[in-house]
Motif scaffolding. Structure first.
Motif, PDB file in Angstrom:
ATOM      1  N   LEU A 361       0.851  -1.063  -0.158  1.00 42.37           N
ATOM      2  CA  LEU A 361      -0.090  -0.040   0.042  1.00 42.37           C
ATOM      3  C   LEU A 361       0.849   1.215  -0.039  1.00 42.37           C
ATOM      4  N   ASN A 362       2.041   1.130   0.621  1.00 42.43           N
ATOM      5  CA  ASN A 362       2.989   2.386   0.667  1.00 42.43           C
ATOM      6  C   ASN A 362       3.935   2.438  -0.447  1.00 42.43           C
ATOM      7  N   GLY A 363       3.837   1.444  -1.414  1.00 47.13           N
ATOM      8  CA  GLY A 363       4.693   1.599  -2.629  1.00 47.13           C
ATOM      9  C   GLY A 363       6.028   1.094  -2.208  1.00 47.13           C
ATOM     10  N   ARG A 364       6.308   0.421  -1.073  1.00 51.68           N
ATOM     11  CA  ARG A 364       7.720  -0.105  -0.932  1.00 51.68           C
ATOM     12  C   ARG A 364       8.046  -1.158  -1.756  1.00 51.68           C
ATOM     13  N   ARG A 365       7.109  -1.961  -2.158  1.00 53.60           N
ATOM     14  CA  ARG A 365       7.151  -3.174  -3.273  1.00 53.60           C
ATOM     15  C   ARG A 365       5.857  -3.376  -4.037  1.00 53.60           C
ATOM     16  N   ASP A 366       6.129  -3.905  -5.293  1.00 60.76           N
ATOM     17  CA  ASP A 366       5.264  -4.387  -6.135  1.00 60.76           C
ATOM     18  C   ASP A 366       4.240  -5.603  -5.815  1.00 60.76           C
ATOM     19  N   HIS A 367       4.925  -6.516  -5.217  1.00 59.86           N
ATOM     20  CA  HIS A 367       4.292  -7.653  -4.791  1.00 59.86           C
ATOM     21  C   HIS A 367       5.171  -8.319  -3.624  1.00 59.86           C
ATOM     22  N   TYR A 368       4.442  -9.553  -3.277  1.00 61.69           N
ATOM     23  CA  TYR A 368       5.281 -10.194  -2.183  1.00 61.69           C
ATOM     24  C   TYR A 368       4.751 -11.741  -2.058  1.00 61.69           C
ATOM     25  N   HIS A 369       5.870 -12.670  -1.487  1.00 62.59           N
ATOM     26  CA  HIS A 369       5.587 -13.898  -1.801  1.00 62.59           C
ATOM     27  C   HIS A 369       5.835 -14.438  -0.279  1.00 62.59           C
ATOM     28  N   MET A 370       4.977 -15.413   0.186  1.00 63.71           N
ATOM     29  CA  MET A 370       5.393 -15.802   1.719  1.00 63.71           C
ATOM     30  C   MET A 370       4.490 -16.956   1.753  1.00 63.71           C
ATOM     31  N   ASP A 371       5.006 -17.938   2.506  1.00 68.94           N
ATOM     32  CA  ASP A 371       4.561 -19.304   3.135  1.00 68.94           C
ATOM     33  C   ASP A 371       3.913 -19.098   4.368  1.00 68.94           C
ATOM     34  N   LYS A 372       2.490 -19.267   4.367  1.00 66.27           N
ATOM     35  CA  LYS A 372       1.818 -19.165   5.558  1.00 66.27           C
ATOM     36  C   LYS A 372       0.548 -20.160   5.983  1.00 66.27           C
ATOM     37  N   ARG A 373       0.270 -20.044   7.273  1.00 70.13           N
ATOM     38  CA  ARG A 373      -0.771 -20.881   7.482  1.00 70.13           C
ATOM     39  C   ARG A 373      -2.169 -20.655   7.638  1.00 70.13           C
ATOM     40  N   TYR A 374      -3.116 -21.424   7.052  1.00 68.61           N
ATOM     41  CA  TYR A 374      -4.478 -21.004   7.048  1.00 68.61           C
ATOM     42  C   TYR A 374      -5.217 -21.821   7.837  1.00 68.61           C
ATOM     43  N   LEU A 375      -6.313 -21.302   8.579  1.00 68.62           N
ATOM     44  CA  LEU A 375      -7.068 -22.327   9.407  1.00 68.62           C
ATOM     45  C   LEU A 375      -8.395 -22.804   8.758  1.00 68.62           C
ATOM     46  N   GLY A 376      -8.200 -24.199   8.341  1.00 60.76           N
ATOM     47  CA  GLY A 376      -8.989 -24.899   7.487  1.00 60.76           C
ATOM     48  C   GLY A 376     -10.527 -25.006   8.335  1.00 60.76           C
ATOM     49  N   LYS A 377     -11.637 -25.201   7.606  1.00 58.73           N
ATOM     50  CA  LYS A 377     -12.755 -25.305   7.995  1.00 58.73           C
ATOM     51  C   LYS A 377     -12.853 -26.545   9.219  1.00 58.73           C
ATOM     52  N   ARG A 378     -12.103 -27.370   8.942  1.00 55.48           N
ATOM     53  CA  ARG A 378     -12.023 -28.441   9.839  1.00 55.48           C
ATOM     54  C   ARG A 378     -11.282 -28.549  10.947  1.00 55.48           C
ATOM     55  N   GLY A 379     -10.706 -27.424  11.170  1.00 47.26           N
ATOM     56  CA  GLY A 379      -9.819 -27.095  12.245  1.00 47.26           C
ATOM     57  C   GLY A 379      -8.356 -27.312  11.721  1.00 47.26           C
ATOM     58  N   ASN A 380      -8.263 -27.854  10.600  1.00 55.86           N
ATOM     59  CA  ASN A 380      -6.819 -28.294  10.179  1.00 55.86           C
ATOM     60  C   ASN A 380      -6.032 -27.337   9.941  1.00 55.86           C
ATOM     61  N   ILE A 381      -4.588 -27.380   9.849  1.00 52.95           N
ATOM     62  CA  ILE A 381      -3.730 -26.382   9.378  1.00 52.95           C
ATOM     63  C   ILE A 381      -3.425 -26.640   7.968  1.00 52.95           C
ATOM     64  N   VAL A 382      -3.694 -25.512   7.060  1.00 47.67           N
ATOM     65  CA  VAL A 382      -3.205 -25.676   5.650  1.00 47.67           C
ATOM     66  C   VAL A 382      -2.117 -24.642   5.238  1.00 47.67           C
ATOM     67  N   TRP A 383      -0.972 -25.226   4.717  1.00 47.53           N
ATOM     68  CA  TRP A 383      -0.028 -24.534   4.286  1.00 47.53           C
ATOM     69  C   TRP A 383      -0.077 -23.938   3.076  1.00 47.53           C
ATOM     70  N   GLY A 384      -0.052 -22.682   2.760  1.00 43.26           N
ATOM     71  CA  GLY A 384      -0.409 -22.049   1.504  1.00 43.26           C
ATOM     72  C   GLY A 384       0.812 -21.178   1.347  1.00 43.26           C
ATOM     73  N   ARG A 385       1.259 -21.388  -0.073  1.00 43.35           N
ATOM     74  CA  ARG A 385       2.260 -20.685  -0.613  1.00 43.35           C
ATOM     75  C   ARG A 385       1.564 -19.364  -1.406  1.00 43.35           C
ATOM     76  N   LEU A 386       1.602 -18.246  -0.887  1.00 45.74           N
ATOM     77  CA  LEU A 386       0.909 -17.019  -1.036  1.00 45.74           C
ATOM     78  C   LEU A 386       1.699 -16.043  -2.018  1.00 45.74           C
TER      79      LEU A 386
END
Length: 733
Positions: A361-386
């Protein structure tokens, strides 16, 4: 006991003279051997020892005087005295041919030493009861220490094998019967060692249907199908062979394993069995299967987009999502549109994600990548490459975010398990006492375990990875310790240089360490050899035991010359040397004349003394490089390397004179013998039996010619040594 005409008894004085004379004779003959000797009158307890006997326990004879059997009993360790006395009784009662006891004795300094005590009765009284007994002591402390060290080493190696419960280690004898079943095997298969060792064949653990399908094409012309053991070990006759199999546990559960089979050879090079190492790869295959199923499950949803995709407002609410993303997180499209991304983000990853959003938002980068954990509906952990980028208006104002999300949960789990497996493998290898190195074909070190790093670089040194093996290690051989082996040759898959050497030495600083080197080749996906694994083992104790065993097997205990077995080995070497170099060599057979009367008239002790004296004449009458052997009884042989028949005749004449003039004192007499000597040339095309027969024939001629003479075979003109031209006649003297 005798009396003079006046009736006075002289028996005691005669006995003392007899003892004195006996000691004088024994001192002349056996004091020179350096052994601790003793003599004991069983009936009256008198005992005599030489100075060396006392020195072994740190005393002089005067310090121990008076010396009686009680002297020995006081010095022997209390725990060893009973077995020593038991063996002594067995011999005195005629239940054993000699007395032989290994016991500890207290040294004058206070420590315990190991002593090998041997002896036998050599004189009986008129009633057949033992009267005189003689024997010898030898200090074998160093030998016992070496044996204990070897036993400790075996225990440590067994502990190393049992320490890894992640790897199943199963060893068999040559017939396929299990003789080693470690804790890893017990964990994998569910059997105890007591149920397996000495009882079963490792074919028991294989899936029968899978093995039958594998074995059926291998049936012979008569329709016989090989056993599982026969089929698998056939691939491992020349080295390690690996394959994936299905194992069936005791409880019926099936496990997928990677099985590596290697041959086991004894010290003599003969095959003694096989060892198999199995790693359970079932969890890894399950992870792969899960990844495959996940890809299949979402293949239809990804028909329009390969990844989960979403449009996200500047506040973080989902504006739109595709079916792929719904499938990844387990929510319906309506459920995701009702919440923001912060709600389904793992708390530990949220701040990082929000900081990266702020940078966009501040214009310091055009895009970013990261691996992060999502909370699945079943209470499981989903690793996503974002992957996130910001869409702006034509005026540069932020409108919304575009997010691409790849499910990498299975990949993360697989990588984690792989790292854990690699870590366990490294910890296991670092616990092994052997040096383990992984190299490419140019000698670059790709891995070195802790033992290799300590041995080659020193305690606390930096890892060897990335260095050249030639810079940290030098291999040579006991045969040529100053000639290093070419490391490049050892890294050549076509070379058998390692297999040709059973006497490798590893240069560690100024020390040469006896080692065994085992190689296993690493192959790339195309099947080409890409590197090697070297396992280097310290075999210092093993080589020492081998040398000791060879010495005991090839040396005559009476004369300390080579026995027949050692003689035949040296003769084969001489024949091979003649065939390779063309250099002359001669074989001399010596048969003592008039030896039997010495034995018959004066007893075997006199005969043994004469054989010892003759052996000394022969030993000192030839070069150090020549081999003198006692073949048995009163027969001797001499192998004369680089020696023509003419020169051999001169040596034989000198030896004949030495034996003729030899006398030994015995019972107020001087005993002597003669010798008949036969000489034959050693040919490069001969067998050992041929060479022996040729020399024996000449010795027979010497006997037939009246004994006490030398007979030399008549050489053929083909290949005749010029030095032999003047001596082609058959006999001498």
């Amino acid at each position: 006991m005798s009396h003079d005409p006046a009736g006075n008894a002289h028996g005691t004085d005669a006995a003392l003279r007899d003892i004195t004379e006996r000691h004088r004779r024994l001192q002349m003959i056996i004091d020179g051997t350096g052994a601790g000797t003793w003599e004991w009158n069983v009936q009256d307890g008198r005992m005599w020892v030489n100075e060396r006997w006392a020195q072994i326990v740190g005393y002089t004879r005067d310090e121990l005087a008076p010396i009686t059997p009680d002297t020995f009993f006081r010095l022997v360790h209390p725990d060893d005295l009973a077995q020593s006395n038991a063996r002594l009784r067995e011999h005195l009662e005629g239940r054993s041919p000699h007395y032989d006891s290994l016991c500890r004795m207290r040294h004058k300094d206070g420590h315990w030493i190991w002593v090998q005590d041997r002896g036998r009765v050599y004189e009986w009284d008129a009633h057949g009861q033992p009267q005189w007994m003689a024997g010898a002591h030898a200090d074998v402390t160093d030998l016992q220490t070496a044996r204990q060290d070897a036993a400790n080493m075996r225990q440590r190696l067994q502990a190393v094998v049992d320490a890894s419960d992640e790897v199943a280690v199963i060893a068999t004898d040559i017939d396929g019967v299990v003789n080693l079943f470690n804790t890893g095997a017990q964990k994998l298969l569910g059997y105890t060692p007591a149920e397996v060792v000495g009882r079963v064949n490792p074919g028991l653990f294989h899936d029968p249907d899978e093995m039958m399908e594998y074995l059926r094409p291998q049936a012979d012309a008569d329709g016989r199908v090989p056993t599982v053991f026969e089929a698998l070990t056939a691939h491992a006759t020349q080295g390690t062979w690996s394959h994936q199999w299905t194992y069936v546990r005791k409880d019926g559960e099936r496990r997928q394993v990677r099985l590596s089979i290697s041959p086991l050879d004894g010290n003599d090079g003969h095959r003694i069995g096989y060892v198999g190492m199995a790693v359970d790869i079932t969890p890894l295959l399950e992870v792969r299967e899960q990844a495959y199923l996940a890809a299949e499950k979402f293949a239809g949803a990804f028909s329009s987009a390969a990844l989960g995709m979403a449009l996200v407002s500047l506040e973080g609410r989902w504006l739109d999502v595709n079916d792929a993303l719904c499938g990844i997180l387990g929510y319906t499209r309506a459920e995701l549109l009702a919440v923001d991304f912060q709600t389904v983000t793992h708390a530990d990853d949220l701040n990082t994600d929000l900081a990266l959003v702020a940078d966009l938002l501040n214009g310091r980068r055009d895009h970013y990548h990261m691996d992060k954990r999502y909370l699945g509906k079943r209470g499981n952990i989903v690793w996503g490459r974002l992957s996130v980028s910001l869409v702006r208006s034509e005026h540069g104002e932020p409108l919304h975010f575009v997010s691409q999300i790849q499910d990498v949960t299975a990949q993360r789990q697989s990588s984690l398990q792989l790292r854990e497996s690699e870590q366990r493998t490294r910890v296991t290898l670092d616990a092994v006492a052997d040096m383990v190195l992984t190299l490419d074909l140019h000698g670059l070190i790709q891995y070195a375990n802790a033992a290799a790093t300590r041995a080659l670089a020193g305690e606390g040194a930096a890892p060897l990875t990335g260095g050249q093996i030639q810079d940290v290690m030098e291999l040579t051989t006991e045969y040529a310790p100053r000639s290093p082996l070419d490391i490049a040759v050892l890294l050549d898959p076509e070379s058998n240089a390692v297999d040709l050497h059973s006497d490798l030495l590893l240069s560690v600083g100024a020390q040469l360490l006896p080692v065994d080197l085992t190689r296993a080749w690493l192959r790339a996906e195309d099947g080409q050899v890409s590197g090697a694994v070297w396992v280097i083992r310290d075999v210092t104790q093993q080589r020492a035991r081998q040398r000791e065993a060879r010495h005991l097997a090839e040396v005559d205990p009476l004369t300390e010359l080579s026995n027949r077995r050692g003689f035949e080995a040296h003769l084969q070497q001489a024949i091979t040397r003649v065939a390779r170099t063309g250099q002359s060599a001669s074989l001399m057979f010596i048969d003592l004349d008039n030896f039997k009367p010495v034995n018959d008239s004066h007893g075997h002790l006199a005969g043994d003394a004469m054989l010892w004296a003759v052996a000394n004449v022969l030993r000192h009458g030839v070069r150090d490089s020549d081999i003198v052997a006692r073949l048995g009884g009163d027969e001797f042989a001499v192998i004369l390397a680089g020696c023509s028949l003419k020169r051999a005749r001169r040596i034989a004449s000198d030896l004949l004179d030495g034996v003729r003039t030899l006398t030994i004192p015995w019972d107020l007499q001087r005993l002597s013998v003669g010798a008949s000597i036969g000489i034959a040339a050693i040919g490069g095309s001969m067998s050992v039996d041929d060479a022996v027969a040729a020399a024996d024939a000449q010795c027979y001629l010497a006997k037939a010619a009246g004994k006490n003479n030398v007979q030399v075979e008549t050489p053929t003109m083909e290949g005749l040594d010029p030095l032999d031209v003047e001596t082609t006649e058959g006999g001498e003297g």
